[in-house]
Scaffold this motif. Sequence first.
Motif, PDB file in Angstrom:
ATOM      1  N   GLU A  50       0.863  -1.186   0.000  1.00  0.00           N
ATOM      2  CA  GLU A  50       0.000   0.000   0.000  1.00  0.00           C
ATOM      3  C   GLU A  50       0.891   1.226   0.000  1.00  0.00           C
ATOM      4  OE1 GLU A  50      -2.136  -0.598   3.665  1.00  0.00           O
ATOM      5  OE2 GLU A  50      -3.774  -1.596   2.626  1.00  0.00           O
ATOM      6  N   GLY A  51       0.857   1.970  -1.081  1.00  0.00           N
ATOM      7  CA  GLY A  51       1.671   3.169  -1.171  1.00  0.00           C
ATOM      8  C   GLY A  51       1.845   3.599  -2.609  1.00  0.00           C
ATOM      9  N   VAL A  52       2.803   4.465  -2.809  1.00  0.00           N
ATOM     10  CA  VAL A  52       3.133   4.967  -4.141  1.00  0.00           C
ATOM     11  C   VAL A  52       4.542   4.494  -4.466  1.00  0.00           C
ATOM     12  CG1 VAL A  52       3.424   7.010  -5.580  1.00  0.00           C
ATOM     13  CG2 VAL A  52       1.669   6.993  -3.790  1.00  0.00           C
ATOM     14  N   SER A  53       4.653   3.692  -5.513  1.00  0.00           N
ATOM     15  CA  SER A  53       5.962   3.124  -5.858  1.00  0.00           C
ATOM     16  C   SER A  53       6.955   4.230  -6.212  1.00  0.00           C
ATOM     17  CB  SER A  53       5.825   2.150  -7.024  1.00  0.00           C
ATOM     18  OG  SER A  53       5.466   2.840  -8.201  1.00  0.00           O
ATOM     19  N   LEU A  54       8.226   3.906  -6.073  1.00  0.00           N
ATOM     20  CA  LEU A  54       9.283   4.884  -6.363  1.00  0.00           C
ATOM     21  C   LEU A  54       9.189   5.425  -7.781  1.00  0.00           C
ATOM     22  CD1 LEU A  54      12.501   3.443  -4.677  1.00  0.00           C
ATOM     23  CD2 LEU A  54      11.032   5.306  -3.897  1.00  0.00           C
ATOM     24  N   THR A  55       8.765   4.607  -8.721  1.00  0.00           N
ATOM     25  CA  THR A  55       8.684   5.049 -10.108  1.00  0.00           C
ATOM     26  C   THR A  55       7.520   5.995 -10.352  1.00  0.00           C
ATOM     27  OG1 THR A  55       7.414   3.067 -10.671  1.00  0.00           O
ATOM     28  CG2 THR A  55       9.809   2.981 -11.007  1.00  0.00           C
ATOM     29  N   GLU A  56       6.579   6.065  -9.419  1.00  0.00           N
ATOM     30  CA  GLU A  56       5.405   6.923  -9.566  1.00  0.00           C
ATOM     31  C   GLU A  56       5.467   8.179  -8.694  1.00  0.00           C
ATOM     32  OE1 GLU A  56       2.912   6.259 -11.767  1.00  0.00           O
ATOM     33  OE2 GLU A  56       4.121   4.554 -12.399  1.00  0.00           O
ATOM     34  N   ARG A  57       6.449   8.265  -7.835  1.00  0.00           N
ATOM     35  CA  ARG A  57       6.524   9.394  -6.907  1.00  0.00           C
ATOM     36  C   ARG A  57       7.049  10.635  -7.605  1.00  0.00           C
ATOM     37  NH1 ARG A  57       8.846   6.673  -1.370  1.00  0.00           N
ATOM     38  NH2 ARG A  57       7.067   5.286  -1.148  1.00  0.00           N
ATOM     39  N   ASP A  58       6.411  11.737  -7.293  1.00  0.00           N
ATOM     40  CA  ASP A  58       6.878  13.021  -7.786  1.00  0.00           C
ATOM     41  C   ASP A  58       7.899  13.565  -6.797  1.00  0.00           C
ATOM     42  OD1 ASP A  58       6.556  14.546 -10.012  1.00  0.00           O
ATOM     43  OD2 ASP A  58       4.807  15.634  -9.294  1.00  0.00           O
ATOM     44  N   ARG A  59       7.387  13.957  -5.668  1.00  0.00           N
ATOM     45  CA  ARG A  59       8.228  14.422  -4.567  1.00  0.00           C
ATOM     46  C   ARG A  59       7.739  13.728  -3.315  1.00  0.00           C
ATOM     47  NH1 ARG A  59       9.101  20.736  -4.576  1.00  0.00           N
ATOM     48  NH2 ARG A  59       9.646  20.081  -2.497  1.00  0.00           N
ATOM     49  N   TYR A  60       8.642  13.461  -2.439  1.00  0.00           N
ATOM     50  CA  TYR A  60       8.299  12.765  -1.212  1.00  0.00           C
ATOM     51  C   TYR A  60       8.905  13.562  -0.078  1.00  0.00           C
ATOM     52  CZ  TYR A  60       6.971   8.568   1.365  1.00  0.00           C
ATOM     53  OH  TYR A  60       6.360   7.686   2.199  1.00  0.00           O
ATOM     54  N   GLY A  61       8.067  14.081   0.788  1.00  0.00           N
ATOM     55  CA  GLY A  61       8.595  14.970   1.813  1.00  0.00           C
ATOM     56  C   GLY A  61       8.085  14.651   3.190  1.00  0.00           C
ATOM     57  N   PHE A  62       8.166  15.626   4.024  1.00  0.00           N
ATOM     58  CA  PHE A  62       7.756  15.469   5.408  1.00  0.00           C
ATOM     59  C   PHE A  62       6.241  15.348   5.511  1.00  0.00           C
ATOM     60  CE2 PHE A  62      11.793  17.760   5.556  1.00  0.00           C
ATOM     61  CZ  PHE A  62      12.494  16.902   6.384  1.00  0.00           C
ATOM     62  N   GLY A  63       5.792  14.632   6.522  1.00  0.00           N
ATOM     63  CA  GLY A  63       4.373  14.506   6.769  1.00  0.00           C
ATOM     64  C   GLY A  63       3.692  13.413   5.978  1.00  0.00           C
ATOM     65  N   GLU A  64       4.427  12.705   5.167  1.00  0.00           N
ATOM     66  CA  GLU A  64       3.845  11.621   4.383  1.00  0.00           C
ATOM     67  C   GLU A  64       3.620  10.415   5.291  1.00  0.00           C
ATOM     68  OE1 GLU A  64       3.151  11.964   1.185  1.00  0.00           O
ATOM     69  OE2 GLU A  64       4.217  13.831   0.849  1.00  0.00           O
ATOM     70  N   MET A  65       2.467   9.809   5.154  1.00  0.00           N
ATOM     71  CA  MET A  65       2.230   8.550   5.853  1.00  0.00           C
ATOM     72  C   MET A  65       3.147   7.503   5.237  1.00  0.00           C
ATOM     73  SD  MET A  65       0.073   9.032   8.230  1.00  0.00           S
ATOM     74  CE  MET A  65      -0.341   7.368   8.677  1.00  0.00           C
ATOM     75  N   PRO A  66       3.662   6.591   6.048  1.00  0.00           N
ATOM     76  CA  PRO A  66       4.550   5.572   5.472  1.00  0.00           C
ATOM     77  C   PRO A  66       3.792   4.613   4.563  1.00  0.00           C
ATOM     78  CG  PRO A  66       4.143   5.140   7.804  1.00  0.00           C
ATOM     79  CD  PRO A  66       3.501   6.452   7.478  1.00  0.00           C
ATOM     80  N   ASP A  67       4.485   4.119   3.563  1.00  0.00           N
ATOM     81  CA  ASP A  67       3.957   3.029   2.764  1.00  0.00           C
ATOM     82  C   ASP A  67       3.882   1.813   3.683  1.00  0.00           C
ATOM     83  OD1 ASP A  67       4.213   4.856   0.743  1.00  0.00           O
ATOM     84  OD2 ASP A  67       5.585   3.663  -0.462  1.00  0.00           O
TER      85      ASP A  67
END
Length: 115
Positions: A50-67
């Motif tokens: 459950e999450g957003v794969s590395l190939t689909e991520r735009d930016r990943y920053g603070f406050g993101e719920m963990p995969d």
Amino acid sequence: MELDAEAFERLVVDELDELPDDMVDGLENVVFVVEDRPEDGSLDLLGLYEGVSLTERDRYGFGEMPDRIVLYREPLLAVAETEDELRDEIHVTLVHEIAHFYGIDDDRLHELGWA
């Protein structure tokens, strides 16, 4: 096969420790969870990413719920007759779900023998 939740989680940790460093070192902001069954109650699903794969991520920053990578205890126990078979199924399921984190789809996993 039967195994209580605590013993099952120990097997999952053992199998995580067996994975190659280059596979797990890149797992950023990912939690591993053991649940008894999928929401629908079936025994068909062994694990889930459950999450957003590395190939689909735009930016990943603070406050993101963990995969999350979820392993389902009862379905995994249902497909294994021995502890060695269970360890193998846990290992394959971990590799499969971690591969989804890296953006590898089911078709490619099937080609590689991990589906």
